[in-house]
Design a protein around this motif. Sequence first.
Motif, PDB file in Angstrom:
ATOM      1  N   MET A   1       1.082  -1.295   0.017  1.00 32.47           N
ATOM      2  CA  MET A   1      -0.028   0.080  -0.037  1.00 32.47           C
ATOM      3  C   MET A   1       1.153   1.311  -0.107  1.00 32.47           C
ATOM      4  SD  MET A   1      -2.729   1.462   2.729  1.00 32.47           S
ATOM      5  CE  MET A   1      -3.147   0.128   3.350  1.00 32.47           C
ATOM      6  N   ARG A   2       0.401   2.264  -0.823  1.00 33.05           N
ATOM      7  CA  ARG A   2       1.202   3.350  -0.644  1.00 33.05           C
ATOM      8  C   ARG A   2       0.933   4.490   0.231  1.00 33.05           C
ATOM      9  NH1 ARG A   2       1.630   5.788  -6.616  1.00 33.05           N
ATOM     10  NH2 ARG A   2       0.822   7.735  -5.865  1.00 33.05           N
ATOM     11  N   ALA A   3       1.971   4.827   0.791  1.00 34.99           N
ATOM     12  CA  ALA A   3       1.766   5.873   1.930  1.00 34.99           C
ATOM     13  C   ALA A   3       1.236   7.441   1.462  1.00 34.99           C
ATOM     14  CB  ALA A   3       2.989   6.058   2.791  1.00 34.99           C
ATOM     15  N   PRO A   4       0.475   7.972   2.140  1.00 34.33           N
ATOM     16  CA  PRO A   4       0.035   9.307   1.536  1.00 34.33           C
ATOM     17  C   PRO A   4       1.213  10.273   1.618  1.00 34.33           C
ATOM     18  CG  PRO A   4      -0.883   8.948   3.524  1.00 34.33           C
ATOM     19  CD  PRO A   4      -0.192   7.479   3.073  1.00 34.33           C
ATOM     20  N   VAL A   5       1.178  11.061   0.926  1.00 29.85           N
ATOM     21  CA  VAL A   5       2.425  12.242   0.763  1.00 29.85           C
ATOM     22  C   VAL A   5       1.953  13.527   0.916  1.00 29.85           C
ATOM     23  CG1 VAL A   5       4.074  13.321  -0.827  1.00 29.85           C
ATOM     24  CG2 VAL A   5       3.281  10.826  -1.106  1.00 29.85           C
ATOM     25  N   VAL A   6       2.463  14.052   1.973  1.00 36.49           N
ATOM     26  CA  VAL A   6       2.100  15.236   2.623  1.00 36.49           C
ATOM     27  C   VAL A   6       3.229  16.442   2.152  1.00 36.49           C
ATOM     28  CG1 VAL A   6       1.565  16.755   4.446  1.00 36.49           C
ATOM     29  CG2 VAL A   6       0.862  14.346   4.450  1.00 36.49           C
ATOM     30  N   HIS A   7       2.800  17.221   1.216  1.00 36.28           N
ATOM     31  CA  HIS A   7       3.671  18.135   0.808  1.00 36.28           C
ATOM     32  C   HIS A   7       3.992  19.235   1.849  1.00 36.28           C
ATOM     33  CE1 HIS A   7       3.743  16.640  -3.397  1.00 36.28           C
ATOM     34  NE2 HIS A   7       2.369  16.550  -3.215  1.00 36.28           N
ATOM     35  N   HIS A   8       5.189  19.803   1.659  1.00 34.48           N
ATOM     36  CA  HIS A   8       5.613  20.928   2.631  1.00 34.48           C
ATOM     37  C   HIS A   8       4.725  22.296   2.519  1.00 34.48           C
ATOM     38  CE1 HIS A   8       9.012  18.794   4.257  1.00 34.48           C
ATOM     39  NE2 HIS A   8       9.609  18.580   3.153  1.00 34.48           N
ATOM     40  N   ARG A   9       4.326  22.333   1.323  1.00 37.52           N
ATOM     41  CA  ARG A   9       3.271  23.555   1.142  1.00 37.52           C
ATOM     42  C   ARG A   9       2.070  23.520   1.814  1.00 37.52           C
ATOM     43  NH1 ARG A   9       2.794  25.042  -5.130  1.00 37.52           N
ATOM     44  NH2 ARG A   9       4.894  25.301  -4.537  1.00 37.52           N
ATOM     45  N   THR A  10       1.442  21.925   1.762  1.00 41.94           N
ATOM     46  CA  THR A  10       0.389  21.786   2.505  1.00 41.94           C
ATOM     47  C   THR A  10       0.333  21.921   4.136  1.00 41.94           C
ATOM     48  OG1 THR A  10      -0.419  20.330   0.864  1.00 41.94           O
ATOM     49  CG2 THR A  10      -1.608  20.078   2.988  1.00 41.94           C
ATOM     50  N   ARG A  11       1.718  21.568   4.506  1.00 38.53           N
ATOM     51  CA  ARG A  11       1.795  21.631   6.030  1.00 38.53           C
ATOM     52  C   ARG A  11       1.910  23.198   6.374  1.00 38.53           C
ATOM     53  NH1 ARG A  11       6.660  17.094   6.837  1.00 38.53           N
ATOM     54  NH2 ARG A  11       5.417  15.476   6.865  1.00 38.53           N
ATOM     55  N   ARG A  12       2.556  24.172   5.643  1.00 43.10           N
ATOM     56  CA  ARG A  12       2.806  25.286   5.746  1.00 43.10           C
ATOM     57  C   ARG A  12       1.403  25.996   5.945  1.00 43.10           C
ATOM     58  NH1 ARG A  12       7.322  25.201   2.688  1.00 43.10           N
ATOM     59  NH2 ARG A  12       6.236  25.798   0.699  1.00 43.10           N
ATOM     60  N   ARG A  13       0.426  25.748   5.010  1.00 43.59           N
ATOM     61  CA  ARG A  13      -0.814  26.435   4.842  1.00 43.59           C
ATOM     62  C   ARG A  13      -1.660  26.066   6.029  1.00 43.59           C
ATOM     63  NH1 ARG A  13      -0.948  25.410  -0.858  1.00 43.59           N
ATOM     64  NH2 ARG A  13      -2.032  23.275  -0.447  1.00 43.59           N
ATOM     65  N   ARG A  14      -1.447  24.697   6.635  1.00 43.56           N
ATOM     66  CA  ARG A  14      -2.184  24.397   7.810  1.00 43.56           C
ATOM     67  C   ARG A  14      -1.859  24.984   8.984  1.00 43.56           C
ATOM     68  NH1 ARG A  14      -2.477  17.715   6.816  1.00 43.56           N
ATOM     69  NH2 ARG A  14      -3.945  17.636   5.055  1.00 43.56           N
ATOM     70  N   ALA A  15      -0.475  25.312   9.133  1.00 43.65           N
ATOM     71  CA  ALA A  15       0.014  25.842  10.278  1.00 43.65           C
ATOM     72  C   ALA A  15      -0.103  27.433  10.167  1.00 43.65           C
ATOM     73  CB  ALA A  15       1.878  25.844  10.077  1.00 43.65           C
ATOM     74  N   LEU A  16      -0.245  28.092   8.796  1.00 40.75           N
ATOM     75  CA  LEU A  16      -0.818  29.303   9.029  1.00 40.75           C
ATOM     76  C   LEU A  16      -2.063  29.484   9.444  1.00 40.75           C
ATOM     77  CD1 LEU A  16       0.948  30.404   5.620  1.00 40.75           C
ATOM     78  CD2 LEU A  16       1.378  31.135   7.914  1.00 40.75           C
ATOM     79  N   ARG A  17      -3.123  28.783   8.929  1.00 42.70           N
ATOM     80  CA  ARG A  17      -4.317  28.633   9.144  1.00 42.70           C
ATOM     81  C   ARG A  17      -4.439  28.587  11.022  1.00 42.70           C
ATOM     82  NH1 ARG A  17      -5.569  25.822   4.468  1.00 42.70           N
ATOM     83  NH2 ARG A  17      -5.525  23.704   5.658  1.00 42.70           N
ATOM     84  N   ARG A  18      -3.863  27.669  11.652  1.00 41.83           N
ATOM     85  CA  ARG A  18      -4.074  27.556  13.016  1.00 41.83           C
ATOM     86  C   ARG A  18      -3.498  28.652  13.794  1.00 41.83           C
ATOM     87  NH1 ARG A  18      -1.941  22.014  11.803  1.00 41.83           N
ATOM     88  NH2 ARG A  18       0.060  22.603  12.339  1.00 41.83           N
ATOM     89  N   ARG A  19      -2.396  29.258  13.286  1.00 45.34           N
ATOM     90  CA  ARG A  19      -1.787  30.490  13.748  1.00 45.34           C
ATOM     91  C   ARG A  19      -2.809  31.594  13.738  1.00 45.34           C
ATOM     92  NH1 ARG A  19       3.923  31.934  11.713  1.00 45.34           N
ATOM     93  NH2 ARG A  19       4.329  30.111  12.654  1.00 45.34           N
ATOM     94  N   ALA A  20      -3.658  31.745  12.515  1.00 45.25           N
ATOM     95  CA  ALA A  20      -4.477  32.869  12.303  1.00 45.25           C
ATOM     96  C   ALA A  20      -5.773  32.565  13.431  1.00 45.25           C
ATOM     97  CB  ALA A  20      -4.972  32.759  10.794  1.00 45.25           C
ATOM     98  N   LEU A  21      -6.075  31.369  13.220  1.00 40.77           N
ATOM     99  CA  LEU A  21      -7.146  30.855  14.208  1.00 40.77           C
ATOM    100  C   LEU A  21      -6.822  31.409  15.869  1.00 40.77           C
ATOM    101  CD1 LEU A  21      -8.705  27.802  12.769  1.00 40.77           C
ATOM    102  CD2 LEU A  21      -9.637  29.987  12.972  1.00 40.77           C
ATOM    103  N   TRP A  22      -5.460  31.143  16.096  1.00 39.31           N
ATOM    104  CA  TRP A  22      -5.014  31.245  17.260  1.00 39.31           C
ATOM    105  C   TRP A  22      -4.911  32.858  17.821  1.00 39.31           C
ATOM    106  CZ3 TRP A  22      -4.920  28.529  21.604  1.00 39.31           C
ATOM    107  CH2 TRP A  22      -4.034  28.879  22.539  1.00 39.31           C
ATOM    108  N   THR A  23      -4.346  33.373  16.885  1.00 34.68           N
ATOM    109  CA  THR A  23      -4.218  34.865  16.759  1.00 34.68           C
ATOM    110  C   THR A  23      -5.610  35.494  17.070  1.00 34.68           C
ATOM    111  OG1 THR A  23      -2.206  34.682  15.595  1.00 34.68           O
ATOM    112  CG2 THR A  23      -3.204  37.033  15.980  1.00 34.68           C
ATOM    113  N   GLY A  24      -6.417  35.105  16.083  1.00 35.92           N
ATOM    114  CA  GLY A  24      -7.883  35.663  16.149  1.00 35.92           C
ATOM    115  C   GLY A  24      -8.531  35.225  17.562  1.00 35.92           C
ATOM    116  N   GLY A  25      -8.369  34.207  18.007  1.00 37.02           N
ATOM    117  CA  GLY A  25      -9.095  33.925  19.374  1.00 37.02           C
ATOM    118  C   GLY A  25      -8.498  34.812  20.409  1.00 37.02           C
TER     119      GLY A  25
END
Length: 278
Positions: free
Chosen positions: A1-25
């Motif tokens: 079975m092939r393992a899913p590939v998570v690109h660094h760009r996707t990780r950065r977007r998720r991190a930015l969203r979490r940071r924005a939500l935290w900052t907004g809170g």
Amino acid sequence: MRAPVVHHRTRRRRALRRRALWTGGEVLVTVGVVLMLLVVHQLWWTNRQARAGAERQVQALEREWGTPSRPGKTAPATDPSHLADPGDGSDDGSEDGSGDTSSSSSGGQERRAAAGTATVNTTGVHPSWSQAYAVLRIPRLGLRVPVAEGVSKGDVLNKGYVGHYKGTQQPGRAGNFALAGHRNTHGEPFRYLNRLRSGDTLTVETKAATFTYVVDKTLPQTSARDDGVIRAVPRSTVRPSYGYTDPGYYITLTTCTPEYTSRYRLVVWGKLRSMRPR
């Protein structure tokens, strides 16, 4: 079975969203705390500060006049029988086309009081702007508060004082002695002005004399621009059925209404009953 590939760009977007939500809170929580502190300051601290300052001013006036201070108590009545920021029948201060509710006995009392004012300097001073020069006592409300010249918010009303409308008469003089006070915040001396009833007494004490007035009428609500209520013969220009038609010795108390707004004004009128020189 092939393992899913998570690109660094996707990780950065998720991190930015979490940071924005935290900052907004965090921003929302900070704004909420600041607003809460502002409400506490406005509704509690300004009252505490203004009341303490007003009480010190009352005590200072009493020391100047040689009157023993009575913290927290009101003086007994002499006879036991564009405005600034405040049942039916003539007996409770509502509509009365004639505007004349005094009996022959009360008329005699007014004449005797008027005669007394001719022989005494009723104020004892010529107050300068924002100077505290008298003490208003309202037993029903448990109130004693200094009266200062003018209705400036910063120099008078926000100190917890009651302000005298410049251009209206001084206590004990023929005409209208008109006052304004805050209903909410900054000491709110007129918070419960609506509780006054026809027949209640209030006193105004100056360096020279103590004047006793009797509550006569109440105008529950009028425009903030209704200057007729503080004229020499007070009568509402907005609701002409409220007020008087004959000259006399009047006192007018004004404050905002409803509570926590400044859209309208509540007005209470009284008549001079007696004067007691010092």
